[in-house]
Design an enzyme around this catalytic site. Sequence first.
Site, PDB file in Angstrom:
ATOM      1  N   LYS A  13       0.384  -1.248  -0.053  1.00 57.68           N
ATOM      2  CA  LYS A  13      -0.122   0.681   0.324  1.00 57.68           C
ATOM      3  C   LYS A  13       1.067   0.747   0.139  1.00 57.68           C
ATOM      4  O   LYS A  13       0.307   2.148  -0.188  1.00 57.68           O
ATOM      5  CB  LYS A  13      -1.740   0.041   1.326  1.00 57.68           C
ATOM      6  CG  LYS A  13      -1.820  -1.367   1.627  1.00 57.68           C
ATOM      7  CD  LYS A  13      -3.070  -1.223   2.358  1.00 57.68           C
ATOM      8  CE  LYS A  13      -2.340  -0.958   3.508  1.00 57.68           C
ATOM      9  NZ  LYS A  13      -1.398  -2.457   3.814  1.00 57.68           N
ATOM     10  N   ARG A  88      -9.158   0.788   9.135  1.00 53.50           N
ATOM     11  CA  ARG A  88      -9.350   0.273   9.770  1.00 53.50           C
ATOM     12  C   ARG A  88     -10.097  -1.122   9.620  1.00 53.50           C
ATOM     13  O   ARG A  88      -9.754  -2.090  10.450  1.00 53.50           O
ATOM     14  CB  ARG A  88      -7.764  -0.468  11.049  1.00 53.50           C
ATOM     15  CG  ARG A  88      -6.239  -0.124  10.185  1.00 53.50           C
ATOM     16  CD  ARG A  88      -6.108  -0.690   8.781  1.00 53.50           C
ATOM     17  NE  ARG A  88      -4.250  -0.857   9.804  1.00 53.50           N
ATOM     18  CZ  ARG A  88      -3.566  -0.593   9.399  1.00 53.50           C
ATOM     19  NH1 ARG A  88      -3.251   0.237   9.006  1.00 53.50           N
ATOM     20  NH2 ARG A  88      -2.395  -1.552   9.956  1.00 53.50           N
ATOM     21  N   ARG A 127      11.854  -5.785   4.630  1.00 53.46           N
ATOM     22  CA  ARG A 127      11.774  -3.929   4.232  1.00 53.46           C
ATOM     23  C   ARG A 127      12.618  -3.105   4.816  1.00 53.46           C
ATOM     24  O   ARG A 127      13.007  -3.489   6.162  1.00 53.46           O
ATOM     25  CB  ARG A 127      10.383  -3.787   4.853  1.00 53.46           C
ATOM     26  CG  ARG A 127       9.850  -1.738   4.623  1.00 53.46           C
ATOM     27  CD  ARG A 127       7.994  -1.778   4.792  1.00 53.46           C
ATOM     28  NE  ARG A 127       8.014  -2.528   6.159  1.00 53.46           N
ATOM     29  CZ  ARG A 127       6.832  -2.162   6.309  1.00 53.46           C
ATOM     30  NH1 ARG A 127       5.820  -2.471   5.258  1.00 53.46           N
ATOM     31  NH2 ARG A 127       5.842  -3.082   7.007  1.00 53.46           N
ATOM     32  N   ARG A 161      11.840  -1.166  10.329  1.00 56.38           N
ATOM     33  CA  ARG A 161      10.953  -0.903  11.078  1.00 56.38           C
ATOM     34  C   ARG A 161      10.791  -1.391  12.080  1.00 56.38           C
ATOM     35  O   ARG A 161      11.022  -2.194  12.411  1.00 56.38           O
ATOM     36  CB  ARG A 161       9.444  -1.099  10.274  1.00 56.38           C
ATOM     37  CG  ARG A 161       8.678   0.831  10.508  1.00 56.38           C
ATOM     38  CD  ARG A 161       7.839   1.020   9.186  1.00 56.38           C
ATOM     39  NE  ARG A 161       6.523   0.118   9.599  1.00 56.38           N
ATOM     40  CZ  ARG A 161       5.816   0.031   9.112  1.00 56.38           C
ATOM     41  NH1 ARG A 161       5.272   0.576   7.580  1.00 56.38           N
ATOM     42  NH2 ARG A 161       5.064  -0.416   9.755  1.00 56.38           N
ATOM     43  N   ARG A 172      -0.125  -8.864  13.312  1.00 56.68           N
ATOM     44  CA  ARG A 172      -0.945  -7.378  12.700  1.00 56.68           C
ATOM     45  C   ARG A 172      -1.459  -8.278  11.377  1.00 56.68           C
ATOM     46  O   ARG A 172      -2.956  -7.739  11.294  1.00 56.68           O
ATOM     47  CB  ARG A 172       0.317  -6.465  11.742  1.00 56.68           C
ATOM     48  CG  ARG A 172       0.799  -5.428  12.595  1.00 56.68           C
ATOM     49  CD  ARG A 172       2.147  -4.661  12.480  1.00 56.68           C
ATOM     50  NE  ARG A 172       2.640  -4.549  11.148  1.00 56.68           N
ATOM     51  CZ  ARG A 172       3.584  -4.133  11.002  1.00 56.68           C
ATOM     52  NH1 ARG A 172       4.138  -4.692  10.695  1.00 56.68           N
ATOM     53  NH2 ARG A 172       2.829  -3.655   8.557  1.00 56.68           N
TER      54      ARG A 172
END
Length: 221
Positions: A13, A88, A127, A161, A172
């Site tokens: 996203k 969300r 990532r 992160r 998550r």
Amino acid sequence: MDLILFGPPGAGKGTQSKFLQETLKIPQISTGDMMRAERKSGSDLGQRFDSFMSKGLLVPDDLVIELLEKRLHQDDAKGGAIFDGYPRTVPQAKALDAVLEKSGRRIGKVLSLEVPEGSIVDRISGRRTCLDCGQAYHVRYNPPPPSGRCGSCNGERVVQRSDDTEETVRTRHAAYLKDTLPILAHYGQFPGVVVAIDGMGEVDAVTKRLLGAVGLDAAGS
Ligand code: AP5
């Protein structure tokens, strides 16, 4: 035009929003980025966000809705926005609909990026994110420049992160299945609004599919 870029954590996203905002000339609104900025400021609100985000849990609706409403009143968001990571929950979706309706707007498309769970863990664990501008990289699929500095803003801090551990990603993802997925049924009541997009393959190929879903080519025409 108001668009929701929808999908599980790690679906792409953030990556795709950055391209879409350039072509569509409307801003990306990422509640995750806004909360990370608040956390970085060391404010009390940032610490409250941190207590949920660091565990992979959703931040309570009342805090998020207030943040989003403030952002939507800024000038650059008056002609439309790309919502990334918001809504969300169904209450967040209804709050967004109500704010947009006040200015005669409504969500035109919910572009739902489909990526299998195995690929999500692979994407998130590889990532690297620029702490200054939020640009996402991947150690294999889209590595940061050899200098180690961000290719977008030249920032020095391109890091992993803190919520990108495998355990937090699983939490998550569970929150996504339980609280976020029902949003598709909410927007499914409006014909043609929800569009499923294959999120696998090269980043460019996914961008073309997303632009195609809003009736544009890569040049934005
Ligand atoms: P948030 O920041 O919104 O994170 P997320 O939804 O979990 O999404 P991610 O940022 O992890 O993934 P993405 O889909 O943007 O993927 P990306 O493009 O980076 O939320 C973080 C936390 O904040 C939440 O857990 C919650 O606590 C809180 N929060 C935020 N909003 C909230 C809200 N509204 N309500 C309540 N709580 C909220 O891509 C991932 C990786 O894959 C990158 O490395 C990228 O380079 C790579 N990649 C992308 N596309 C491809 C491709 N096509 N092929 C190969 N690799 C690719």
